[in-house]
Design a protein around this motif. Sequence first.
Motif, mmCIF file in Angstrom:
data_model
loop_
_atom_site.group_PDB
_atom_site.id
_atom_site.type_symbol
_atom_site.label_atom_id
_atom_site.label_comp_id
_atom_site.label_asym_id
_atom_site.label_seq_id
_atom_site.Cartn_x
_atom_site.Cartn_y
_atom_site.Cartn_z
ATOM 1 N N LYS A 48 -73.454 -31.526 78.288
ATOM 2 C CA LYS A 48 -72.181 -31.876 77.554
ATOM 3 C C LYS A 48 -72.446 -32.708 76.331
ATOM 4 O O LYS A 48 -71.677 -32.771 75.334
ATOM 5 C CB LYS A 48 -71.332 -32.433 78.607
ATOM 6 C CG LYS A 48 -69.836 -32.973 78.063
ATOM 7 C CD LYS A 48 -68.974 -31.932 77.600
ATOM 8 C CE LYS A 48 -67.601 -32.376 77.259
ATOM 9 N NZ LYS A 48 -66.909 -31.198 76.528
ATOM 10 N N ILE A 49 -73.374 -33.796 76.616
ATOM 11 C CA ILE A 49 -73.501 -34.635 75.446
ATOM 12 C C ILE A 49 -74.201 -33.877 73.963
ATOM 13 O O ILE A 49 -73.730 -34.250 73.083
ATOM 14 C CB ILE A 49 -74.535 -35.927 75.799
ATOM 15 C CG1 ILE A 49 -73.999 -36.799 76.966
ATOM 16 C CG2 ILE A 49 -75.245 -36.463 74.592
ATOM 17 C CD1 ILE A 49 -74.853 -37.733 77.647
ATOM 18 N N ASP A 50 -75.146 -33.120 74.370
ATOM 19 C CA ASP A 50 -75.867 -32.455 73.279
ATOM 20 C C ASP A 50 -74.542 -31.543 72.607
ATOM 21 O O ASP A 50 -74.685 -31.239 71.250
ATOM 22 C CB ASP A 50 -76.752 -31.140 73.921
ATOM 23 C CG ASP A 50 -78.157 -31.926 74.325
ATOM 24 O OD1 ASP A 50 -78.423 -33.156 73.779
ATOM 25 O OD2 ASP A 50 -78.832 -31.491 75.081
ATOM 26 N N ALA A 51 -73.740 -30.657 73.371
ATOM 27 C CA ALA A 51 -72.559 -30.179 73.018
ATOM 28 C C ALA A 51 -71.838 -30.841 72.100
ATOM 29 O O ALA A 51 -71.405 -30.295 71.029
ATOM 30 C CB ALA A 51 -71.831 -29.272 74.007
ATOM 31 N N ALA A 52 -71.399 -32.139 72.616
ATOM 32 C CA ALA A 52 -70.624 -32.953 71.830
ATOM 33 C C ALA A 52 -71.287 -33.440 70.495
ATOM 34 O O ALA A 52 -70.563 -33.704 69.382
ATOM 35 C CB ALA A 52 -70.274 -34.098 72.693
ATOM 36 N N VAL A 53 -72.574 -33.732 70.567
ATOM 37 C CA VAL A 53 -73.305 -34.178 69.399
ATOM 38 C C VAL A 53 -73.248 -33.045 68.300
ATOM 39 O O VAL A 53 -73.139 -33.464 67.178
ATOM 40 C CB VAL A 53 -74.624 -34.666 69.592
ATOM 41 C CG1 VAL A 53 -75.629 -34.733 68.545
ATOM 42 C CG2 VAL A 53 -74.592 -36.076 70.623
ATOM 43 N N ASN A 54 -73.812 -31.896 68.781
ATOM 44 C CA ASN A 54 -73.725 -30.776 67.960
ATOM 45 C C ASN A 54 -72.372 -30.511 67.346
ATOM 46 O O ASN A 54 -72.215 -30.187 65.952
ATOM 47 C CB ASN A 54 -74.552 -29.505 68.729
ATOM 48 C CG ASN A 54 -75.799 -29.893 68.934
ATOM 49 O OD1 ASN A 54 -76.470 -30.465 68.425
ATOM 50 N ND2 ASN A 54 -76.160 -28.933 70.035
ATOM 51 N N HIS A 55 -71.478 -30.507 67.985
ATOM 52 C CA HIS A 55 -70.029 -30.088 67.371
ATOM 53 C C HIS A 55 -69.618 -31.512 66.463
ATOM 54 O O HIS A 55 -69.263 -30.936 65.483
ATOM 55 C CB HIS A 55 -68.759 -30.367 68.826
ATOM 56 C CG HIS A 55 -67.626 -29.944 68.193
ATOM 57 N ND1 HIS A 55 -67.093 -28.950 67.929
ATOM 58 C CD2 HIS A 55 -66.728 -30.878 67.933
ATOM 59 C CE1 HIS A 55 -65.835 -28.914 67.707
ATOM 60 N NE2 HIS A 55 -65.435 -30.286 67.722
ATOM 61 N N ARG A 56 -69.890 -32.617 66.768
ATOM 62 C CA ARG A 56 -69.662 -33.537 65.667
ATOM 63 C C ARG A 56 -70.351 -33.254 64.516
ATOM 64 O O ARG A 56 -69.971 -33.581 63.287
ATOM 65 C CB ARG A 56 -69.798 -34.853 66.414
ATOM 66 C CG ARG A 56 -69.571 -36.100 65.340
ATOM 67 C CD ARG A 56 -69.649 -37.377 65.881
ATOM 68 N NE ARG A 56 -69.366 -38.488 64.879
ATOM 69 C CZ ARG A 56 -68.673 -39.539 65.032
ATOM 70 N NH1 ARG A 56 -68.465 -39.763 66.297
ATOM 71 N NH2 ARG A 56 -68.663 -40.386 64.048
ATOM 72 N N ALA A 57 -71.700 -32.984 64.607
ATOM 73 C CA ALA A 57 -72.515 -32.854 63.370
ATOM 74 C C ALA A 57 -71.990 -31.460 62.571
ATOM 75 O O ALA A 57 -71.821 -31.878 61.185
ATOM 76 C CB ALA A 57 -73.960 -32.575 63.917
#
Length: 65
Positions: A48-57
């Motif tokens: 979930k953290i990885d997805a959130a970071v990638n989405h934000r980027a």
Amino acid sequence: MDLEELFPDKPGDPLTLLVKQDLDPLSVDELHARIAALEGEIARVRAKIDAAVNHRASAEDLFRK
């Protein structure tokens, strides 16, 4: 870090209750099952953290153009 610092306004928070649970009555097999479940939850949270970071980027890249 104390969990009370992380979740000060959440009485009955499942994570807080989990870490306060007495492990003495649990068998070795139950403890291994608990570890497996917690490792699965850790993997889910990391995803979930990885997805959130990638989405934000991705969003930041979109708006930079």
